[in-house]
Design a protein around this motif. Structure first.
Motif: not given
Length: 264
Positions: A22, A26, A42, A104
């Motif tokens: 996670s 971020r 997340v 991501s």
């Protein structure tokens, strides 16, 4: 029992790998200035972790039941092996950190176009999956890079302790159920006595500090470039916390057993 232990080990690895990754989501959100979108992703990762936990938790509890009917069964060793899986899972996440940042960033960009997770998933093509290999990045560790990041040592130390408590909370309550069989059900549900300490430390010391660090990175380009290294430090401290959990396992179980006898 060996097959069950292997499955528990794998699920525990998945849980800690997902939770630790996670940080990369971020960081990707900060890099592209889409933190709110990143935080929604997340939640998906946390969902994977909790789904694995739904299967892992009762299987781990079964070890306690088996130890009741099989005195030769080494419950402590079994729980320590399960706990060691959290360290392996965290190491896997650290190794995947650079690659998962790239993934991501791409997912955040695609999510903005798709507008929802179901549309995002349905829009993925075979060619896109083939091209995903270009996002893989080999992790490189240079200790000199982490020397002057301005992260308080106390912050890292508290993160180690918080991770240790969270890692050991449920396992110590299960072992406490083995230590006090007359109050086994009560003890098995008393993981909050350990996790509560971690929650207090997390709420007072970790979350506000992490929020300040992230907010500075959003406003300052220099801080933004350092944020990835700071998250790497936090993941490393998280790994050390999973190792410290091995030390906490038995004392925490005895503490829970003592509290159960005292108040119940």
């Amino acid at each position: 029992m060996t097959g069950t232990l292997v499955l528990v080990f794998i699920l525990t690895m998945i849980i800690h790998t997902a939770e630790t990754l996670s940080y990369s989501i971020r960081y990707a959100g900060v890099r592209v200035n889409k933190l709110a979108v990143a935080l929604s992703l997340v939640g998906i990762v946390v969902l994977v972790s909790r789904t694995a936990n739904l299967i892992q938790a009762p299987m781990t509890a079964h070890f306690v039941d088996f130890a009741k009917v099989e005195p030769a069964f080494d419950l402590e060793r079994t729980l320590r092996i399960s706990l060691f899986a959290s360290s392996i899972g965290t190491l896997i996440a650290i190794a995947l950190f650079p690659s998962f940042i790239n993934f991501s960033v791409r997912i955040i960009a695609r999510l903005e176009i798709a507008g929802s997770i179901p549309r995002l998933i349905s829009s993925v093509t075979v060619d896109q999956l083939k091209n995903s290999k270009s996002y893989w990045k080999k992790p490189r560790v240079k200790l000199s890079q982490f020397r002057y990041l301005g992260v308080p040592k106390r912050f890292l130390l508290i993160n180690i302790v918080v991770t240790a408590f969270y890692s050991v909370g449920v396992l110590s309550s299960l072992y406490a159920a083995h230590l006090v069989p007359e109050s086994a059900t009560t003890a098995s549900q008393a993981s909050g006595l350990i996790n509560g300490i971690a929650t207090i430390l997390l709420t007072i010391f970790i979350d506000p500090q992490l929020g300040l660090i992230t907010d500075k990175a959003l406003r300052d380009e220099t801080q933004r470039r350092q944020l990835g290294k700071i998250y790497a430090l936090l993941m490393t401290s998280r790994f050390l916390g999973t190792l410290l959990a091995q030390v906490f396992l038995i004392p925490s179980a005895h503490f829970i057993g003592w509290m159960v006898k005292l108040f119940f």
